[in-house]
Enzyme design. Structure first.
Site, short mmCIF file in Angstrom:
data_model
loop_
_atom_site.label_atom_id
_atom_site.label_comp_id
_atom_site.label_asym_id
_atom_site.label_seq_id
_atom_site.Cartn_x
_atom_site.Cartn_y
_atom_site.Cartn_z
N ILE A 1 -20.34 10.74 20.12
CA ILE A 1 -21.07 9.96 21.11
C ILE A 1 -20.23 8.82 21.68
O ILE A 1 -20.70 8.10 22.57
CB ILE A 1 -22.36 9.38 20.51
CG1 ILE A 1 -22.06 8.51 19.30
CG2 ILE A 1 -23.34 10.49 20.16
CD1 ILE A 1 -23.27 7.82 18.71
N GLY A 2 -19.01 8.66 21.20
CA GLY A 2 -18.17 7.59 21.72
C GLY A 2 -16.73 7.76 21.29
O GLY A 2 -16.44 8.37 20.27
N GLN A 3 -15.85 7.22 22.10
CA GLN A 3 -14.41 7.30 21.82
C GLN A 3 -13.77 5.99 22.21
O GLN A 3 -13.92 5.54 23.34
CB GLN A 3 -13.78 8.46 22.60
CG GLN A 3 -12.29 8.60 22.40
CD GLN A 3 -11.93 9.08 21.01
OE1 GLN A 3 -12.49 10.07 20.54
NE2 GLN A 3 -11.03 8.38 20.35
N GLY A 4 -13.06 5.38 21.27
CA GLY A 4 -12.37 4.13 21.54
C GLY A 4 -10.89 4.25 21.26
O GLY A 4 -10.38 5.33 20.93
N THR A 5 -10.19 3.13 21.41
CA THR A 5 -8.75 3.13 21.17
C THR A 5 -8.42 3.35 19.71
O THR A 5 -7.48 4.07 19.38
CB THR A 5 -8.15 1.79 21.63
OG1 THR A 5 -8.52 1.56 23.00
CG2 THR A 5 -6.64 1.80 21.52
N SER B 1 -13.47 6.71 16.64
CA SER B 1 -14.36 7.70 17.25
C SER B 1 -15.73 7.53 16.61
O SER B 1 -15.82 7.28 15.40
CB SER B 1 -13.84 9.12 17.05
OG SER B 1 -12.55 9.28 17.60
N ASP C 1 -13.72 -8.14 23.02
CA ASP C 1 -13.79 -6.85 23.73
C ASP C 1 -15.19 -6.64 24.29
O ASP C 1 -15.77 -5.55 24.17
CB ASP C 1 -13.40 -5.70 22.81
CG ASP C 1 -13.06 -4.43 23.59
OD1 ASP C 1 -12.80 -4.55 24.81
OD2 ASP C 1 -13.06 -3.34 23.00
#
Length: 709
Positions: free
Chosen positions: A137-141, A144, A255
């Site tokens: 449901i999400g992907q970051g630097t 996950s 952030d």
């Protein structure tokens, strides 16, 4: 976590009896250990005793002896009177090692307890099989996020897998800092860390969070959602309340952006993703901080200028960007690079005064200082958007170039924006939306892009494309695609396409996906005249894609032939175009059968004759292109595609060695486009283009041959 529900938990060990054996208190069969609380007085004495006696301690003490010493503490957490007696001796020099061993025994990996034992202080990990992953449901630097289900209760949670190198202590400490900060915070508008999933032999960890159905980016990008002023005030009030809690405890988020502001179905907004968060520098500790934080569109100017000393005001700039995005519906500062982002900020908000640059100690201050002063046009721009004075005043305050003028989260909460009507609505009154996250918004954008690409086609293609577009086609942005008008003629009950683009190429045709193949169209883009990959000027409109062939008994003027040539003029040779024909496979096969019945089989001599005519025609075109005065709008060569029948004929001719580009005397490339020598197009690029077209033509021929069988 588990049964440790209190943020005030201090004890680092489970309860231990006098024999040194762990006394496990099972909660609902989960195997989680109850940790007893120690009062603050006892905690202070233990810590002071540890600091004074730890360095002097040299003798070791068995676990049972330590257990008996801890046994002097009653189960209620209150120290007995014997704790103060001189007979009680804590050998705290080895206590840290004992605690590490205890954490490993509780199920924590050694690499975590050795480096960041304070982050897991008093917690017990979840088992690896305690949750079942459902979907991403999400992907970051650095992480996950997955939606998951707790196997015992069926409760839906969010699992965040953090990326780090467990062999690098600094990487582990960086990861553990997020855990420490999340455990320090406890607020309704801050995401709650419920536990950690790992094991002794594991090289990774998953953080367990409460599940939130939406984020602000997903809600903003939804075409069916339009926020009202009370709803925006409700979200902003919750955001500032959560940040005020963080800043009051010395935590900077670093952030803040829409995708990190989560919303559940009850309308509660929570600040999430503290992976880049850090503690504010105390007055006595001026440790330099990194400026490579905050997503570019939400990054304040001092970080763009390389600041290493900053405070909570960096979050307030990001809040101002989010606030303007909620009001306008899109990000207000969308720079592609740091320099461009800084330039956009100065143009919108104004550049700092001269004194700011003189007193500034920022590393990049003089490098990025604008040559001219910008007064800023933020208020005028927002007024054109129809915003009220209260809205504009708060945005101007939050988007102040100088950090000290942004105020604090608490002062923003009492500003005119929140004290004037209409007031913020109650979170429970917010509508329930369908799940909307940033990843859902990206899916919607991809779908829209596919539809736009599909609408560039007028006909439907009955066959799938045989290959992906060249690598340089993927580099062209979608907004650079220009759609050319096309005209259609109805002939023999079928739609026949006549291109009015003078220099359309095979590369263009390969780019255009069919309407019923939208699932495969994400990597296919439309091309236009300006997308021809030559670096030189294209002033000649020429045919490309495939060579032309036509059996003619009478000599015809080349100029009139070029003007009038189309599929309608050569029905005997050219079949329906694979890229633009609206006929189905059945219609195409019927047409081929009719042509074969009408004309019969071609003999080898006829094939050679037809191809000699073709080569002669191309030679005449080449000579014509040599004359600059022959360039004109009437000399445009309309692009045509070779049918299966023509390919079969060319294949036979190739076996006899009559292909034009194989002749030693006159070498002509039939894969086009043909360019005038007088215009000096780069030879290397031309050769590269020629090779690409030959490979593409070969793939089309092979596919046509297979379908003909």
């Amino acid at each position: 976590m588990g049964c440790v529900n209190s943020k005030q938990t201090v004890s680092v060990t489970p309860a231990i009896d006098h024999s040194g054996v762990f006394r496990d208190n099972v909660c609902s069969g989960s195997g989680r250990i109850v940790v007893e609380d120690l009062p603050p007085v006892t905690e202070t004495k233990l810590l002071s005793w540890w600091s004074k006696s730890g360095k002097k301690s040299s003798s070791k003490k068995s676990g049972s002896e330590l257990g008996s010493d801890f046994g002097e503490l009653s189960e209620s957490g209150r120290a007995s009177s014997n704790c103060r007696s001189e007979s009680v001796s804590f050998r705290l020099g080895n206590l840290s090692k004992y605690l590490e061993a205890e954490q490993v025994a509780a199920g924590w990996p050694a690499w975590l307890s050795n480096v960041a034992g304070e982050a897991i202080h008093g917690w017990v990990p979840f088992r690896s099989d305690a949750f079942e992953k459902l979907e991403k449901i999400g992907q970051g630097t650095y992480s996950s996020v997955f939606r998951a289900r707790e196997t015992e209760t069926g409760r839906i949670v969010a699992l965040k897998k953090v990326r780090f190198d467990n062999f690098e202590p600094e990487s582990v400490r960086f990861m553990a800092r997020e855990i420490l900060i999340l455990r320090k915070l406890n607020h309704p508008n801050i995401i709650k860390l419920e536990g950690i999933v790992t094991s002794k032999l594991s090289c990774s960890i998953h953080l367990v969070f409460e599940y939130m159905e939406h984020d602000l980016t997903g809600l903003l990008s939804s075409p069916d959602i339009d926020f009202t002023t009370p709803q925006i005030k409700c979200y902003m009030k919750q955001l500032l309340s959560g940040l005020d809690h963080c800043h009051a405890r010395g935590v900077m988020h670093r952030d803040i952006k829409g995708s990190n502001l989560l919303v559940n179905n009850e309308g509660i907004l929570k600040v999430a993703d503290f992976g880049l968060a850090n503690f504010c520098n105390a007055s006595g500790n001026k440790q330099p901080l990194t400026s490579r934080v905050v997503t570019l569109w939400y990054r304040p100017p001092e970080l763009l200028l390389g600041a290493t000393e900053y405070g909570a005001s960096v979050d307030l700039w990001s809040v101002g960007c989010v606030f303007a995005e909620l009001l306008i519906g899109k990000p207000v500062l969308q720079g592609r690079t740091e320099v461009e982002q800084l330039h956009k900020i100065f143009k919108l908000c104004g550049s700092p005064p001269e004194d700011y640059w003189k007193k500034s100690k920022l590393p990049h201050a003089m490098l990025f200082k604008p040559q001219q002063h910008y007064d800023g046009c933020l208020r005028e721009t927002l007024k054109l958007k129809g915003l009220s004075d209260a809205d504009i005043n708060l945005i101007e305050t939050l988007l102040s170039i100088q950090p000290h003028k942004r105020g604090t989260a608490s002062t923003a909460l009492v500003s005119q924006y929140f004290t004037s009507k209409p007031f913020a609505c109650d979170p429970s009154s917010l509508p329930v939306y369908s799940p909307s996250k940033e990843i859902d918004a990206k899916h919607r954008e991809d779908t829209t892009r596919k539809k736009i690409s599909g609408n560039g086609r007028r006909g439907t293609e009955s066959r799938k494309p045989t290959r992906k577009p060249p690598a340089f086609a993927k580099l062209a942005p979608a907004e650079d695609v220009r759609h050319h008008s096309q005209k259609f003629q109805k002939r023999n009950g079928h739609s026949v396409h006549n291109s009015i683009d003078s220099d359309s190429t095979l590369f263009e045709k390969m780019q255009k996906p069919s309407n019923h193949e939208k699932d495969e169209a994400s990597h296919v883009k439309n091309a236009s005249q300006g997308d021809v990959p030559f670096s030189g000027p294209l002033q000649v409109s020429v045919s490309s894609g495939f060579a032309w062939a036509k059996r003619r008994k009478d000599d015809i003027c080349v100029r009139s032939h070029n003007r009038s040539l189309s599929r309608g003029h050569i029905p005997n040779l050219l079949g329906p175009s694979p890229a633009f024909s609206e006929n189905t496979d059945v219609d195409s096969k019927n047409n081929e059968k009719e042509k074969e019945e009408k004309h019969g089989e071609r003999t080898d001599s006829q094939d050679r004759e037809a191809y000699e005519m073709l080569k002669l025609s191309m030679l005449k075109k080449w000579r014509q292109l040599e004359r600059p005065d022959s360039f004109g709008g009437s000399d445009e060569y309309h692009s045509q595609e070779l049918s299966l029948e023509l390919y079969q004929r060319e294949e036979k001719a190739a076996k006899l060695g009559h292909l034009g580009y194989e002749d030693n005397d006159e070498k002509i490339e039939f894969s086009g486009p043909l360019l005038s020598k007088s215009y000096g197009v780069d030879e290397l690029l031309e050769r590269h283009e020629r090779q690409i077209r030959q490979l593409v033509r070969k793939s089309w021929f092979q596919k046509g041959k297979k379908q003909g069988k």
